[in-house]
Motif scaffolding. Structure first.
Motif, PDB file in Angstrom:
ATOM      1  N   GLU A   1      10.837   5.430  -4.078  1.00  0.00           N
ATOM      2  CA  GLU A   1      11.125   4.008  -4.037  1.00  0.00           C
ATOM      3  C   GLU A   1      11.127   3.514  -2.595  1.00  0.00           C
ATOM      4  OE1 GLU A   1      14.579   2.853  -6.165  1.00  0.00           O
ATOM      5  OE2 GLU A   1      14.081   4.091  -7.896  1.00  0.00           O
ATOM      6  N   PRO A   2      10.594   2.305  -2.367  1.00  0.00           N
ATOM      7  CA  PRO A   2      10.611   1.764  -0.995  1.00  0.00           C
ATOM      8  C   PRO A   2      12.047   1.497  -0.548  1.00  0.00           C
ATOM      9  CG  PRO A   2       9.835   0.123  -2.557  1.00  0.00           C
ATOM     10  CD  PRO A   2       9.989   1.407  -3.314  1.00  0.00           C
ATOM     11  N   ILE A   3      12.303   1.743   0.734  1.00  0.00           N
ATOM     12  CA  ILE A   3      13.637   1.543   1.293  1.00  0.00           C
ATOM     13  C   ILE A   3      13.689   0.160   1.927  1.00  0.00           C
ATOM     14  CG2 ILE A   3      15.290   2.363   3.006  1.00  0.00           C
ATOM     15  CD1 ILE A   3      14.028   5.131   2.698  1.00  0.00           C
ATOM     16  N   GLU A   4      14.633  -0.657   1.444  1.00  0.00           N
ATOM     17  CA  GLU A   4      14.819  -1.984   2.012  1.00  0.00           C
ATOM     18  C   GLU A   4      15.748  -1.875   3.206  1.00  0.00           C
ATOM     19  OE1 GLU A   4      15.990  -4.834  -0.872  1.00  0.00           O
ATOM     20  OE2 GLU A   4      14.590  -4.091  -2.369  1.00  0.00           O
ATOM     21  N   ASP A   5      15.550  -2.730   4.193  1.00  0.00           N
ATOM     22  CA  ASP A   5      16.319  -2.660   5.432  1.00  0.00           C
ATOM     23  C   ASP A   5      17.815  -2.851   5.207  1.00  0.00           C
ATOM     24  OD1 ASP A   5      13.757  -4.315   7.384  1.00  0.00           O
ATOM     25  OD2 ASP A   5      14.000  -2.224   6.804  1.00  0.00           O
ATOM     26  N   ARG A   6      18.207  -3.676   4.259  1.00  0.00           N
ATOM     27  CA  ARG A   6      19.626  -3.981   4.068  1.00  0.00           C
ATOM     28  C   ARG A   6      20.334  -2.955   3.201  1.00  0.00           C
ATOM     29  NH1 ARG A   6      19.650  -9.720   1.655  1.00  0.00           N
ATOM     30  NH2 ARG A   6      18.088  -8.671   0.412  1.00  0.00           N
ATOM     31  N   ASN A   7      19.625  -2.233   2.371  1.00  0.00           N
ATOM     32  CA  ASN A   7      20.250  -1.307   1.432  1.00  0.00           C
ATOM     33  C   ASN A   7      20.164   0.131   1.920  1.00  0.00           C
ATOM     34  OD1 ASN A   7      20.772  -3.440  -0.293  1.00  0.00           O
ATOM     35  ND2 ASN A   7      18.862  -3.179  -1.396  1.00  0.00           N
ATOM     36  N   THR A   8      21.242   0.866   1.726  1.00  0.00           N
ATOM     37  CA  THR A   8      21.248   2.290   2.033  1.00  0.00           C
ATOM     38  C   THR A   8      20.589   3.016   0.868  1.00  0.00           C
ATOM     39  OG1 THR A   8      23.329   2.027   3.218  1.00  0.00           O
ATOM     40  CG2 THR A   8      22.716   4.260   2.565  1.00  0.00           C
TER      41      THR A   8
END
Length: 71
Positions: free
Chosen positions: A29-36
């Motif tokens: 899954e792609p990692i979003e900047d705001r979510n760990t």
């Protein structure tokens, strides 16, 4: 990269093992900047009841780790 876990015990499927190391898999899954990112799977190297080194691959939520008590 493996994580040294020799100071911990591993609890999985209601059994306790001496764990040597783990590797964490976060999936694709792609990692979003705001979510760990949350781990999806863990590969563990541990010592079973017979003193044999084994490996296990299971969903991350199946694992619990506790620090070994110093005597």
């Amino acid at each position: 990269m493996p994580i040294n876990m020799t100071d911990y015990k591993m609890i999985i499927h209601e059994r306790i093992y001496n764990v040597l190391q783990i590797m964490i898999d976060f999936g694709n899954e792609p990692i979003e900047d705001r979510n760990t990112p949350k781990p999806k799977f863990i590969d563990a190297v541990y010592i079973d009841e017979d003193g044999v080194i084994r490996t296990m691959h299971d969903a991350a939520e199946c694992f619990q780790f506790i620090r070994k008590m110093e005597v």
